[in-house]
Design an enzyme around this catalytic site. Sequence first.
Site, PDB file in Angstrom:
ATOM      1  N   ARG A   1     -12.934   1.775   4.645  1.00 24.16           N
ATOM      2  CA  ARG A   1     -11.717   1.549   5.428  1.00 24.16           C
ATOM      3  C   ARG A   1     -10.795   2.756   5.275  1.00 24.16           C
ATOM      4  O   ARG A   1     -10.447   3.138   4.165  1.00 24.16           O
ATOM      5  CB  ARG A   1     -10.997   0.297   4.939  1.00 24.16           C
TER       6      ARG A   1
ATOM      7  N   HIS B   1      -1.233   2.964   8.969  1.00 22.61           N
ATOM      8  CA  HIS B   1      -0.945   2.835   7.538  1.00 22.61           C
ATOM      9  C   HIS B   1       0.290   3.690   7.253  1.00 22.61           C
ATOM     10  O   HIS B   1       0.246   4.631   6.472  1.00 22.61           O
ATOM     11  CB  HIS B   1      -2.156   3.252   6.704  1.00 22.61           C
TER      12      HIS B   1
ATOM     13  N   GLU C   1      -0.277  -3.878   5.866  1.00 19.24           N
ATOM     14  CA  GLU C   1       0.885  -4.350   5.100  1.00 19.24           C
ATOM     15  C   GLU C   1       2.204  -4.191   5.840  1.00 19.24           C
ATOM     16  O   GLU C   1       3.124  -3.488   5.393  1.00 19.24           O
ATOM     17  CB  GLU C   1       0.948  -3.637   3.745  1.00 19.24           C
TER      18      GLU C   1
HETATM   19  C1  FCB Z   1      -0.740  -0.922  -1.170  1.00 19.92           C
HETATM   20  C2  FCB Z   1      -0.846   0.125  -0.085  1.00 19.92           C
HETATM   21  C3  FCB Z   1      -1.743   1.280  -0.456  1.00 19.92           C
HETATM   22  C4  FCB Z   1      -1.582   1.683  -1.898  1.00 19.92           C
HETATM   23  C5  FCB Z   1      -1.702   0.489  -2.803  1.00 19.92           C
HETATM   24  C6  FCB Z   1      -1.615   0.819  -4.279  1.00 19.92           C
HETATM   25  O1  FCB Z   1       0.464  -1.620  -1.029  1.00 19.92           O
HETATM   26  O2  FCB Z   1      -1.368  -0.443   1.090  1.00 19.92           O
HETATM   27  O3  FCB Z   1      -1.467   2.321   0.436  1.00 19.92           O
HETATM   28  O4  FCB Z   1      -0.400   2.370  -2.064  1.00 19.92           O
HETATM   29  O5  FCB Z   1      -0.713  -0.440  -2.483  1.00 19.92           O
END
Ligand code: FCB
Length: 454
Positions: free
Chosen positions: A84, A128, A173
């Site tokens: 991914r 992202h 996220e």
């Molecule tokens: C998540 C993020 C990723 C990375 C991890 C540790 O929240 O999606 O990019 O920073 O944490």
Amino acid sequence: MSTRAPATAAAASDVPFLWGVSTSSYQIEGAAFEDGKGPSIWDTYSHQPGRIVDNDTGDVACDHYHRYAEDVALMKALGVGAYRFSVAWPRVQPKGRGAVNEAGLAFYDRLIDALLEAGIEPWLCLYHWDLPQALGDLGGWANRDCAFWFADYAALIARRTGDRVKRFATFNESSVFTLFGFVMGGQAPGIADRNMFHRAIHHVNLAHGGAIDVLRALVKDASLGIVHNVQPCRAATPTPEDVKAAALFDAYWNGAFADPQLLGHYPALIADLMEPWIAAGDIARICRPIDWFGLNHYSPLYMRASDDNPIGVGWGAAPDSVPRTSFGWPIEPDGFRDTLIDLSKRYRLPIYVLENGRSNPDVVDDKGEVNDPDRIAFLDAYIGAMNEARAAGADVRGYFVWSLLDNFEWSSGYSQRFGIVHVDYATGKRIPKASYRWYADLIRGTASPSAAMR
Ligand code: FCB
């Protein structure tokens, strides 16, 4: 940590299980201003003095843009079935709309072709966090038009890659980048404005629904999802103020995106706050059928009431009895198991764990090796917890470690190492850690140190 059976690759059901690794564009690519790439809000933010530990930036990062072939070879040797990654929107569309950057698209072509050649399925995440700065200048996600620019960008990627890529996630996220970026601080664009935050939530939801429609229409046999960070939200103390704050945070963190996308409504606790930004027909645009739920999970969150930001919720501490990583993140695999079981019942979708792992102050020893037993113990416990959830009926179809490489950990810069491959940032040299070998053994189903004890 609780006692549980050690991790094995054995499936709790007959569904073939997918093992993978995850990364993201800004955290590994580097080449931030090369080959026609436009600036992102993270380029801007990381260059503002004092924002990032040691004033680190993603300008070079792991230099994956130039070293991708070596990284694909590392994944092939690891034995993962899937990778991914995310596309940097400003690399392929420097201003976020209009002109396309052919050199940027060509980079993702090379990466995808190398993955397929290595027998690794590409899982492409459209977003992202590296929004084109040109769109940030127009209000970014607080601007409703951003949802429609995102749909156009999704169409560009679908047309270019859809002959080879079938797995697409719209966002990574959404709760994290909107909460930290618009009210709590610590992430781009570095704003503290409650109304902008609520607008951003709604517009990201609209962008998700629009992109799903575009991908569905343009990519034959597409398998579509989104990646949510779901963590139990607990009150740091039993006071009514903290209990209330934790419940509100749960609505923002765990519900503000997944609920409208999958259940067709905002969580009750924030429904009134969202109402002013919802136009007729929006919920139908947001709530589109998807094929799987992507879960990122690290640890439960301990929250308290606070006057430090516009939503009135701040970070509390886990009880002293809870072990923590060097980053201070609680280690609670039981919370992971329970989250998987709850999610499976709530949204009734197959789940892919698309991020899990821990940071560690790893060092290269005299022999040139990196031993990270704490990471192995963490992965062992969390994969064991996942297998318990599967045995209890949770429909979990895959697990991806965060991360393949040590990388730029947002506001912590290069101070936190999450990789199963060590990166020397001065030279770019990669050294697979002990956890890389452990994970390779697990995937192959051969005896890992702990699995052998079973
Ligand atoms: C998540 C993020 C990723 C990375 C991890 C540790 O929240 O999606 O990019 O920073 O944490």
